[in-house]
Design a protein around this motif. Structure first.
Motif, PDB file in Angstrom:
ATOM      1  N   ILE A  46       1.231   5.129  -9.435  1.00 58.93           N
ATOM      2  CA  ILE A  46       1.178   6.249  -8.489  1.00 58.93           C
ATOM      3  C   ILE A  46       0.511   7.435  -9.171  1.00 58.93           C
ATOM      4  N   LEU A  47      -0.388   8.058  -8.472  1.00 56.56           N
ATOM      5  CA  LEU A  47      -0.932   9.328  -8.948  1.00 56.56           C
ATOM      6  C   LEU A  47       0.078  10.396  -8.538  1.00 56.56           C
ATOM      7  N   THR A  48       0.629  11.093  -9.541  1.00 60.37           N
ATOM      8  CA  THR A  48       1.671  12.066  -9.192  1.00 60.37           C
ATOM      9  C   THR A  48       1.125  13.487  -9.102  1.00 60.37           C
ATOM     10  N   PRO A 100      -1.182  18.808   0.794  1.00 58.46           N
ATOM     11  CA  PRO A 100      -2.164  18.578   1.870  1.00 58.46           C
ATOM     12  C   PRO A 100      -3.418  19.445   1.708  1.00 58.46           C
ATOM     13  N   HIS A 101      -4.519  18.949   2.293  1.00 55.11           N
ATOM     14  CA  HIS A 101      -5.787  19.690   2.248  1.00 55.11           C
ATOM     15  C   HIS A 101      -5.604  21.108   2.773  1.00 55.11           C
ATOM     16  N   HIS A 102      -4.793  21.253   3.797  1.00 57.67           N
ATOM     17  CA  HIS A 102      -4.605  22.581   4.385  1.00 57.67           C
ATOM     18  C   HIS A 102      -4.053  23.556   3.339  1.00 57.67           C
ATOM     19  N   ARG A 133      -2.476  16.692   7.434  1.00 52.94           N
ATOM     20  CA  ARG A 133      -1.820  15.446   7.016  1.00 52.94           C
ATOM     21  C   ARG A 133      -2.417  14.875   5.726  1.00 52.94           C
ATOM     22  N   GLY A 134      -3.749  14.886   5.636  1.00 54.04           N
ATOM     23  CA  GLY A 134      -4.419  14.289   4.480  1.00 54.04           C
ATOM     24  C   GLY A 134      -4.093  15.050   3.209  1.00 54.04           C
ATOM     25  N   THR A 135      -4.010  14.340   2.086  1.00 53.93           N
ATOM     26  CA  THR A 135      -3.573  14.960   0.833  1.00 53.93           C
ATOM     27  C   THR A 135      -4.663  14.936  -0.224  1.00 53.93           C
ATOM     28  N   PHE A 136      -4.520  15.850  -1.190  1.00 56.18           N
ATOM     29  CA  PHE A 136      -5.449  15.944  -2.315  1.00 56.18           C
ATOM     30  C   PHE A 136      -5.425  14.632  -3.093  1.00 56.18           C
ATOM     31  N   GLN A 144     -17.779  16.353   9.760  1.00 55.25           N
ATOM     32  CA  GLN A 144     -18.347  15.071   9.365  1.00 55.25           C
ATOM     33  C   GLN A 144     -18.166  14.888   7.864  1.00 55.25           C
ATOM     34  N   TRP A 145     -18.144  13.627   7.438  1.00 58.15           N
ATOM     35  CA  TRP A 145     -18.162  13.334   6.017  1.00 58.15           C
ATOM     36  C   TRP A 145     -19.487  13.831   5.449  1.00 58.15           C
ATOM     37  N   SER A 146     -19.484  14.164   4.172  1.00 58.90           N
ATOM     38  CA  SER A 146     -20.698  14.681   3.547  1.00 58.90           C
ATOM     39  C   SER A 146     -21.825  13.660   3.585  1.00 58.90           C
ATOM     40  N   GLU A 202     -21.229  23.309  -1.414  1.00 59.84           N
ATOM     41  CA  GLU A 202     -22.256  23.267  -0.361  1.00 59.84           C
ATOM     42  C   GLU A 202     -22.296  21.855   0.201  1.00 59.84           C
ATOM     43  N   LYS A 203     -21.976  21.761   1.485  1.00 54.97           N
ATOM     44  CA  LYS A 203     -21.848  20.439   2.112  1.00 54.97           C
ATOM     45  C   LYS A 203     -22.913  20.289   3.181  1.00 54.97           C
ATOM     46  N   PHE A 204     -23.653  19.230   3.130  1.00 55.85           N
ATOM     47  CA  PHE A 204     -24.686  19.007   4.140  1.00 55.85           C
ATOM     48  C   PHE A 204     -24.233  17.939   5.114  1.00 55.85           C
ATOM     49  N   LYS A 209       0.847  -1.190   0.000  1.00 62.46           N
ATOM     50  CA  LYS A 209       0.000   0.000   0.000  1.00 62.46           C
ATOM     51  C   LYS A 209       0.880   1.236   0.000  1.00 62.46           C
ATOM     52  N   LEU A 210       0.473   2.210  -0.805  1.00 61.38           N
ATOM     53  CA  LEU A 210       1.138   3.512  -0.756  1.00 61.38           C
ATOM     54  C   LEU A 210       0.572   4.298   0.412  1.00 61.38           C
ATOM     55  N   LEU A 211       1.437   5.026   1.072  1.00 58.95           N
ATOM     56  CA  LEU A 211       1.014   5.872   2.186  1.00 58.95           C
ATOM     57  C   LEU A 211       1.196   7.331   1.791  1.00 58.95           C
ATOM     58  N   ALA A 212       0.082   8.074   1.795  1.00 63.57           N
ATOM     59  CA  ALA A 212       0.184   9.523   1.563  1.00 63.57           C
ATOM     60  C   ALA A 212       0.043  10.200   2.921  1.00 63.57           C
ATOM     61  N   GLY A 213      -1.113  10.793   3.197  1.00 62.88           N
ATOM     62  CA  GLY A 213      -1.316  11.415   4.515  1.00 62.88           C
ATOM     63  C   GLY A 213      -1.675  10.410   5.590  1.00 62.88           C
ATOM     64  N   GLY A 214      -2.061   9.232   5.180  1.00 60.70           N
ATOM     65  CA  GLY A 214      -2.387   8.174   6.139  1.00 60.70           C
ATOM     66  C   GLY A 214      -3.718   8.336   6.844  1.00 60.70           C
ATOM     67  N   GLN A 215      -4.482   9.351   6.487  1.00 59.38           N
ATOM     68  CA  GLN A 215      -5.710   9.630   7.235  1.00 59.38           C
ATOM     69  C   GLN A 215      -6.846   8.660   6.906  1.00 59.38           C
ATOM     70  N   SER A 216      -6.717   7.963   5.808  1.00 56.95           N
ATOM     71  CA  SER A 216      -7.670   6.896   5.506  1.00 56.95           C
ATOM     72  C   SER A 216      -7.011   5.533   5.664  1.00 56.95           C
ATOM     73  N   LEU A 217      -5.773   5.444   5.234  1.00 59.31           N
ATOM     74  CA  LEU A 217      -5.088   4.143   5.268  1.00 59.31           C
ATOM     75  C   LEU A 217      -4.817   3.663   6.699  1.00 59.31           C
ATOM     76  N   ILE A 218      -4.299   4.546   7.537  1.00 58.24           N
ATOM     77  CA  ILE A 218      -3.932   4.109   8.904  1.00 58.24           C
ATOM     78  C   ILE A 218      -5.162   3.626   9.683  1.00 58.24           C
ATOM     79  N   GLY A 251     -16.352  11.435   0.278  1.00 60.19           N
ATOM     80  CA  GLY A 251     -15.202  12.347   0.302  1.00 60.19           C
ATOM     81  C   GLY A 251     -15.509  13.617  -0.471  1.00 60.19           C
ATOM     82  N   ASP A 252     -14.877  14.703  -0.055  1.00 61.54           N
ATOM     83  CA  ASP A 252     -15.245  16.008  -0.606  1.00 61.54           C
ATOM     84  C   ASP A 252     -14.445  16.443  -1.822  1.00 61.54           C
ATOM     85  N   MET A 253     -13.299  15.834  -2.079  1.00 59.39           N
ATOM     86  CA  MET A 253     -12.482  16.325  -3.183  1.00 59.39           C
ATOM     87  C   MET A 253     -12.859  15.747  -4.559  1.00 59.39           C
TER      88      MET A 253
HETATM   89  C1  LIG Z   1     -11.274  12.067  11.363  1.00 52.84           C
HETATM   90  C2  LIG Z   1     -11.264  12.153   9.872  1.00 52.84           C
HETATM   91  C3  LIG Z   1     -12.254  12.874   9.249  1.00 52.84           C
HETATM   92  C4  LIG Z   1     -12.267  12.977   7.869  1.00 52.84           C
HETATM   93  N1  LIG Z   1     -13.246  13.734   7.289  1.00 52.84           N
HETATM   94  C5  LIG Z   1     -13.225  13.900   5.955  1.00 52.84           C
HETATM   95  C6  LIG Z   1     -14.183  14.733   5.316  1.00 52.84           C
HETATM   96  O1  LIG Z   1     -15.022  15.354   5.950  1.00 52.84           O
HETATM   97  N2  LIG Z   1     -14.147  14.825   3.960  1.00 52.84           N
HETATM   98  C7  LIG Z   1     -13.198  14.172   3.225  1.00 52.84           C
HETATM   99  O2  LIG Z   1     -13.197  14.314   2.020  1.00 52.84           O
HETATM  100  N3  LIG Z   1     -12.288  13.397   3.812  1.00 52.84           N
HETATM  101  C8  LIG Z   1     -12.271  13.254   5.144  1.00 52.84           C
HETATM  102  N4  LIG Z   1     -11.304  12.475   5.723  1.00 52.84           N
HETATM  103  C9  LIG Z   1     -10.344  11.757   4.874  1.00 52.84           C
HETATM  104  C10 LIG Z   1      -9.181  12.633   4.483  1.00 52.84           C
HETATM  105  O3  LIG Z   1      -9.590  13.537   3.522  1.00 52.84           O
HETATM  106  C11 LIG Z   1      -8.066  11.759   3.969  1.00 52.84           C
HETATM  107  O4  LIG Z   1      -6.961  12.550   4.038  1.00 52.84           O
HETATM  108  C12 LIG Z   1      -8.202  11.248   2.545  1.00 52.84           C
HETATM  109  O5  LIG Z   1      -9.378  10.512   2.355  1.00 52.84           O
HETATM  110  C13 LIG Z   1      -7.038  10.333   2.186  1.00 52.84           C
HETATM  111  O6  LIG Z   1      -5.906  11.091   2.006  1.00 52.84           O
HETATM  112  P1  LIG Z   1      -4.536  10.677   2.630  1.00 52.84           P
HETATM  113  O7  LIG Z   1      -3.521  11.553   2.035  1.00 52.84           O
HETATM  114  O8  LIG Z   1      -4.641  10.683   4.089  1.00 52.84           O
HETATM  115  O9  LIG Z   1      -4.352   9.209   2.037  1.00 52.84           O
HETATM  116  P2  LIG Z   1      -3.902   7.848   2.703  1.00 52.84           P
HETATM  117  O10 LIG Z   1      -4.754   7.509   3.840  1.00 52.84           O
HETATM  118  O11 LIG Z   1      -2.447   7.859   2.951  1.00 52.84           O
HETATM  119  O12 LIG Z   1      -4.197   6.890   1.494  1.00 52.84           O
HETATM  120  C14 LIG Z   1      -5.504   6.573   1.097  1.00 52.84           C
HETATM  121  C15 LIG Z   1      -5.469   5.554  -0.043  1.00 52.84           C
HETATM  122  O13 LIG Z   1      -5.017   6.149  -1.234  1.00 52.84           O
HETATM  123  C16 LIG Z   1      -3.824   5.526  -1.698  1.00 52.84           C
HETATM  124  N5  LIG Z   1      -2.957   6.598  -2.184  1.00 52.84           N
HETATM  125  C17 LIG Z   1      -2.680   7.741  -1.510  1.00 52.84           C
HETATM  126  N6  LIG Z   1      -1.941   8.552  -2.261  1.00 52.84           N
HETATM  127  C18 LIG Z   1      -1.735   7.923  -3.435  1.00 52.84           C
HETATM  128  C19 LIG Z   1      -1.051   8.274  -4.649  1.00 52.84           C
HETATM  129  N7  LIG Z   1      -0.449   9.467  -4.785  1.00 52.84           N
HETATM  130  N8  LIG Z   1      -1.076   7.400  -5.665  1.00 52.84           N
HETATM  131  C20 LIG Z   1      -1.712   6.205  -5.555  1.00 52.84           C
HETATM  132  N9  LIG Z   1      -2.366   5.838  -4.452  1.00 52.84           N
HETATM  133  C21 LIG Z   1      -2.376   6.684  -3.399  1.00 52.84           C
HETATM  134  C22 LIG Z   1      -3.273   4.797  -0.505  1.00 52.84           C
HETATM  135  O14 LIG Z   1      -2.538   3.694  -0.890  1.00 52.84           O
HETATM  136  C23 LIG Z   1      -4.515   4.405   0.216  1.00 52.84           C
HETATM  137  O15 LIG Z   1      -5.071   3.243  -0.327  1.00 52.84           O
HETATM  138  C24 LIG Z   1     -11.271  12.327   7.086  1.00 52.84           C
HETATM  139  C25 LIG Z   1     -10.284  11.576   7.731  1.00 52.84           C
HETATM  140  C26 LIG Z   1     -10.260  11.497   9.106  1.00 52.84           C
HETATM  141  C27 LIG Z   1      -9.185  10.711   9.765  1.00 52.84           C
END
Ligand SMILES: Cc1cc2nc3c(=O)[nH]c(=O)nc-3n(C[C@H](O)[C@H](O)[C@H](O)COP(=O)(O)OP(=O)(O)OC[C@H]3O[C@@H](n4cnc5c(N)ncnc54)[C@H](O)[C@@H]3O)c2cc1C
Lengths: 292, 800
Positions: free
Chosen positions: A169-171, A80-82, A112-115, A194-196, A186-188, A32-41, A126-128
């Motif tokens: 890899i998505l670059t 990053p989203h920020h 931490r989370g990335t586009f 919260q997620w949308s 507009e997010k409800f 697994k690729l790790l970007a921000g880890g906010q979904s993967l971890i 997800g919102d993006m």
């Molecule tokens: C508490 C919490 C609340 C959240 N609320 C929202 C929200 O309201 N709206 C929203 O949109 N999101 C939300 N998120 C998710 C957030 O946006 C994550 O950052 C996003 O979904 C995943 O981005 P990441 O960089 O963390 O990816 P990771 O968790 O690192 O990776 C996610 C997946 O994508 C793959 N991947 C990542 N980067 C690449 C790449 N460059 N190329 C190929 N594969 C890749 C990874 O292998 C993995 O399978 C939330 C997350 C948390 C923890």
């Protein structure tokens, strides 16, 4: 919340990362690729995913940041989203992306989370993804066979599934500038962070008091983001008028297939889409607060 | 309260009581210098992981341990059979009726599991990761059994939650005012009423969701077994462990270090605590178990979960004639420490602040295949308050009367206290008129009613509703005699010691074990005030049965009104002791001494001796009066003679977006009467937190299960807890009618906000859209539920 044991690699070039992916593929390992880890971890800690190798993209220079190409911007996947929410180039040319990124979770997650991670993860809520779809973004992917580009229409393929294949890899993501367009995301949700439940990304170009063109992306109205095509068509040529816009947005749920969950059933989401679409368009054309 | 020594108390203006002192404990808690159980690392410590049943009801047919036992780092894997001889059955301390039925509840299931998440095996390993990995390798075979998840369905006994029981009914508990002699017959009263309103209300299942997950470390080395646990009840836990496991109580020491919240959720003797203790004893090494957040949500005890079948009668003038309450209360699969008593605690509160003559309460305690329920902030009283306040609004609608006017017609006037209620309690003091008048003024009730009418007339998208909740509650649990009459196993007293050190510093030992409430600060204020020593010189010790040997811990808004009074009584005894010595040192007569600002002065002279001088004189003991022991220590046990009865009026202005069903709290005013306040800042914190939790029940939280018995809302993605941005700016104020049941006049504030706010919010939501034909919405009032209710009203022609 302890994940299964895994190996960790932190390559410093895209080539190195690709080689690690290829090597794991050859030996049949789950990687697994790790970007921000906010979904993967989280899924790893819940043991819903247990990769044997995690390849961290965080040490590769050049995967993050925004480049101005004249008529478009290229955004590094690791941005990053920020940064998306606060970068002046994004705010000036594609404010829809700043607006959407600002609604993602909380500051910690946005830092931490990335586009790119959000797009590849492709959570239906997800919102993006919906803004990227509405903008006809182009996804720049690289893999064993070299780089390739995928149009937004073909990128989001299903529930948590995109055109990015294993080993790829998505670059970066290239988005056309929308100078002169009005936009609004507009997010409800039930609570602020919260997620949308449903969200609508709206881009509207007004010419001579009439809507010339509208692009609407729907979040969480199906297993992938969707364009609200019927509404887009109805809005074209429509007066900048609350009632006319409402009538056009009544079509927002056409062609959608939303899920039912604890936040609402499909019927409720279909209804919400029409209301949220109307509010998004009204805000995009500067008629915010007009509720009828 | 008769043991106080008013004479010893300085009569001047009090420097400490009523002061918003910053909390002593916060520096430690917010800078990471706290000691939570999971931070504990002991030499040679092993880690536990639980193997839990994925099924809500099943027979265990085989458990295969070979692979798990062979996994790296694993010391042992134990099943219920392995522990059968030692683990006993988890305790229920409140058999509400003599014929109460309860299944045996081994910490590790042996033959049958009755809820998803029940423990079937435990892995003991070198590290938490090794334990978790090996737990995945335990292979359990189950024969699935039919599950019963719905409370009303469980009541029919069509499916049994336990194969060992013949019925899902655990107990039926009845209070009837005619039988008790506290009032008249409900049947007669309802038959004679002009109107009778009948409703079924639902209390959803809630998860306490405290910040710190539960954690236990047991050290079996040395003479005693020491348990560290994230618990609210170190003292009760120690007694219960001794009784359940047959370990002599004197061989057990329980320590509750810093505990990160509880809300009743840590008022329990848990399977995990028993298992960790047994594992440590077996291995001869310290063992730790810390639950994951998922486990915490899944198996920590839950709250509420009742069906309330209500009938209220009234004259057409709006005088309430009687109330009938018929409850189904979901116990879950087992009875926890006080599971069975929680709905009964509500029995005394359904009549609330009103004085109608007839009342009947019946509660059926029912088993389902869900985790156990037990105490959760308010414990029985929020349910009661919600139901009566919802019914008062329904009655007001029926009679076409303003909800505040209806309440005023029925409440106890301030001149009528003390008041013997139809539920058998004696309310000592209160002033509902004053609290309501203040709330109405702060709220701009008339202005908001006018705005509501404007929006209704205009058919506005965003409608406005006003929710009223006038409440009272019983807290300061509890007079031991009352608990005895209710068949609760323990008493309700509290214990304290005050110890004076040679330098004049004071150690206060309290049996009321804090877990976030700020006892260290408030108790320091009490003692600084009473002894006249600087606030900083007081140290509060608690939460360790070796330091604080006696106590009954913290719950039921009891700490100040019971524990605080024990502290004051102990301080007064210190003053009495010191006075004898002071008189001796100054060669004066005790009767001629005044005690003010920490010094004894011979009346009419400038001869005085300070508290610290006496402390040192006692330490050196060179010059003690004959027959007087050289120490200034004391202890006291306080048992209240009555509960205390905080009350208040809460008003909520609720906006409902009729297009989306989205609900927003526009304005929230609460005026609470909690008697005398020691630290207004701490009180404000309790009020805010309490309101948040009550609002959250109304709008956000719900434990949802699928038909198979799996918790669907198993993470914070689906179990919605609001954050700061989701809650309004509260407008809070107080009125003060001192309680007479304790010398300070304090009433308790830990649960008031939670109890009062839920009905205010729901009444407000309904008030906003009642004219559109909506008469009820189940909690939580989610946008989707509100929208569906509006659609249904529309389709059944409810729209005017
Ligand atoms: C508490 C919490 C609340 C959240 N609320 C929202 C929200 O309201 N709206 C929203 O949109 N999101 C939300 N998120 C998710 C957030 O946006 C994550 O950052 C996003 O979904 C995943 O981005 P990441 O960089 O963390 O990816 P990771 O968790 O690192 O990776 C996610 C997946 O994508 C793959 N991947 C990542 N980067 C690449 C790449 N460059 N190329 C190929 N594969 C890749 C990874 O292998 C993995 O399978 C939330 C997350 C948390 C923890």
């Amino acid at each position: 919340m302890i994940p299964s044991a895994f190996d960790y690699a932190a390559p410093t070039t895209v080539e190195e990362a690709l080689a690690l992916l290829a090597g794991a593929d050859a030996s049949g390992d789950d990687v697994k690729l790790l970007a921000g880890g906010q979904s993967l971890i989280p899924v790893m800690k819940l043991r819903l995913a247990d990769p044997s190798l995690v390849v961290d993209l965080g040490r590769i220079p050049g995967l993050s940041g925004i480049t101005d190409n004249g008529s478009s911007l290229t955004i590094g996947a690791m941005t990053p989203h920020h940064v998306m929410a606060t970068d002046p180039l994004i705010a000036a040319h594609v404010p829809l992306l700043s607006q959407a990124a600002a609604t993602v979770a909380d500051p910690q997650v946005r830092h931490r989370g990335t586009f790119g991670g959000a797009l590849v993860h492709a959570d239906p809520a997800g919102d993006m993804p919906a803004p990227a779809l509405a903008m006809d973004a182009v996804f720049n992917i690289t893999g064993p066979a070299g780089p390739r580009s995928v149009e937004a229409a073909g990128f989001f393929q299903g529930y948590f599934t995109t055109a990015v294949e294993e080993g790829e890899i998505l670059t970066s993501i290239t988005v056309p500038k929308f100078d002169g367009w009005g936009s609004h995301y507009e997010k409800f949700t039930r609570v602020a962070q919260q997620w949308s439940i449903v969200a609508v990304a709206a881009l509207v170009r007004v010419e001579g008091g009439v809507i010339a063109e509208a692009r609407l992306g729907l979040t969480n109205m199906a297993s992938t983001p969707l364009r609200a095509s019927a509404t887009e068509a109805a809005l074209a040529g429509c007066a900048v008028d609350a009632e006319a816009i409402a009538a056009a947005c009544a079509h927002a749920a056409e062609g959608t297939d939303p899920a039912s969950d604890l936040n609402g059933d499909a019927a409720y989401r279909r209804h919400l889409a029409t209301v949220v679409a109307r509010r998004a368009v009204l805000a995009a054309v500067g008629l915010q607060g007009t509720r009828g | 309260m008769s043991t106080t020594t008013e004479s010893a108390h300085s009569s001047g203006p009090s420097p400490e009581i009523g002061k918003s002192r910053l909390r002593k404990e916060d520096a430690r808690l917010i800078t990471g210098r706290s000691r939570y159980t999971d931070n504990m690392v002991l030499p040679g410590m092993l880690h536990l992981a639980m193997v839990r049943s994925p099924y809500a009801h099943a027979r265990i047919t085989n458990i295969e341990l070979t692979e798990a036992k062979a996994a790296p780092g694993v010391f042992a894997v134990l099943t219920g059979t392995d522990l059968a001889a030692e683990q006993g059955s988890l305790p229920n301390a409140w058999p509400v009726t003599p014929d109460q039925k309860a299944p045996a509840h081994p910490a590790v299931a042996i033959e049958e599991v009755a809820f998803a998440g029940e423990i079937v095996a435990v892995v003991i390993a070198r590290s938490a990761a090794a334990a978790r990995d090996a737990a995945e390798l335990v292979d359990v075979d189950y024969d699935e059994l039919p599950v019963v998840m719905d409370l009303e369905e469980a009541f029919t006994d069509a499916v049994l939650a336990h194969t060992s029981l013949e019925s899902n009914k655990s107990a039926t508990w009845v209070f009837d005012s005619a039988e008790a002699g506290t009032g008249t017959s409900i049947e007669d009263a309802l038959a004679a009423s002009d109107v009778v309103v009948e409703r079924t209300l639902y209390q959803q299942r809630l998860i306490p969701a405290f910040m710190e997950p539960r954690s236990t470390v047991v050290d079996p080395t040395g003479e005693q077994i020491t348990m560290y646990s994230a618990t609210q009840i170190p003292h009760i836990l120690r007694v219960m462990l001794a009784l359940t496991l047959g370990i002599p109580e004197s061989k057990l020491r329980v320590i509750a270090p810093d505990v990160g919240g509880g809300f009743g959720g840590k008022l329990q003797v848990t399977p995990e605590e028993i298992i960790t203790l047994l594992a440590a004893r077996r291995m001869g090494k310290p063992c730790k178990f810390t639950e994951t957040r998922s486990e915490s949500l899944q198996v920590g005890h839950h709250g509420r979960a009742q069906v309330q079948r209500m009938k209220i009668g009234a004259t057409k003038e709006g005088i309430v004639t009687g109330l009938s309450v018929n409850l189904l209360a979901d116990m879950g699969a087992y009875l926890g420490l006080i599971t069975s008593g929680i709905p009964i605690l509500g029995a005394f509160m359904y009549n609330s602040i009103y004085k109608f003559p007839a009342y009947r309460f019946e509660c059926n305690n029912i088993f389902t295949n869900k985790p156990w329920t037990d105490a959760y902030r308010g414990a029985g009283r929020p349910e009661a308050t919600f139901a009566i306040e919802r019914m008062m609004d329904e009655l007001a609608t029926e009679l076409n009367m303003d909800p505040l006017v209806l309440r005023e017609k029925n409440w106890i006037k301030h001149t009528e206290f003390p008041f013997a209620t139809v539920a058998g309690l004696e309310y000592d003091t209160g002033n509902y008129e004053a609290a309501t008048a203040k709330a109405v003024a702060l709220f701009d009730y008339d202005g908001l009613r006018a705005e509501q009418k404007r929006r209704r007339d205009a058919g506005a998208t965003i409608q406005l509703g006003i929710g009223v909740s006038t409440f009272t509650e019983m807290c300061g649990l509890a007079p031991s005699r009352v608990l005895g009459a209710l068949n609760y196993a323990a008493g309700g007293w509290e214990h304290a010691q005050v110890r004076v050190l040679p330098t004049g510093n004071v150690e206060v030992v309290t049996g009321s074990s804090a877990h976030g409430q700020g006892h260290e600060t408030a108790w320091s204020q009490l003692v600084a005030d009473r002894l006249g020593v600087p606030f900083e010189n007081v140290e509060v010790l608690h939460g360790d049965t070796q330091v604080s040997q006696r106590g009954l811990d913290t719950y039921g808004s009891r700490s100040l009104t019971v524990g605080g009074m024990a502290v004051l009584a102990a301080a007064d005894k210190v003053i009495e002791k010191a006075k004898v010595i002071a008189a001796h040192l100054m060669e004066a007569s005790e009767e001629d001494l005044d005690f003010t600002n920490g010094a004894f002065t011979v009346r009419g002279t400038d001869t005085s001796t300070s508290f610290s001088e006496i402390a040192f004189a006692v330490f050196s003991a060179h010059n003690m009066p004959d027959g007087v022991e050289p120490n200034l220590d004391s202890e006291a046990t306080f048992d209240p003679v009555n509960f205390s009865y905080p009350h208040g009026t809460h008003l909520a202005a609720m906006e409902v977006d009729t297009e989306t069903g989205q609900v927003k709290v526009l304005k929230y005013v609460c005026v609470d009467d909690i008697g005398v306040v020691v630290n207004p800042m701490i009180v404000e914190g309790q009020v805010h937190g309490g309101l948040a939790q009550g609002i959250s029940q109304a709008l956000y939280e719900e434990a949802v299960y699928d038909d198979a018995g799996t918790l669907v809302s198993g993470s914070f993605v689906d179990y919605l807890v609001p954050g700061a941005p989701d809650l309004p700016h509260y407008i809070t104020a107080r009125t003060e009618t001192p309680a007479t049941s304790n010398q300070l006049g304090a009433k308790g504030v830990g649960e008031a906000g939670t109890i009062a706010s839920t009905p205010a919010i729901v009444n407000g939501v309904l008030d906003a859209i009642r004219h559109l034909g909506v008469t009820d919405i189940k909690m939580p009032c989610t946008p989707s539920r509100v929208w569906h209710a509006l659609q249904e009203a529309k389709s059944t022609g409810g729209v005017q």
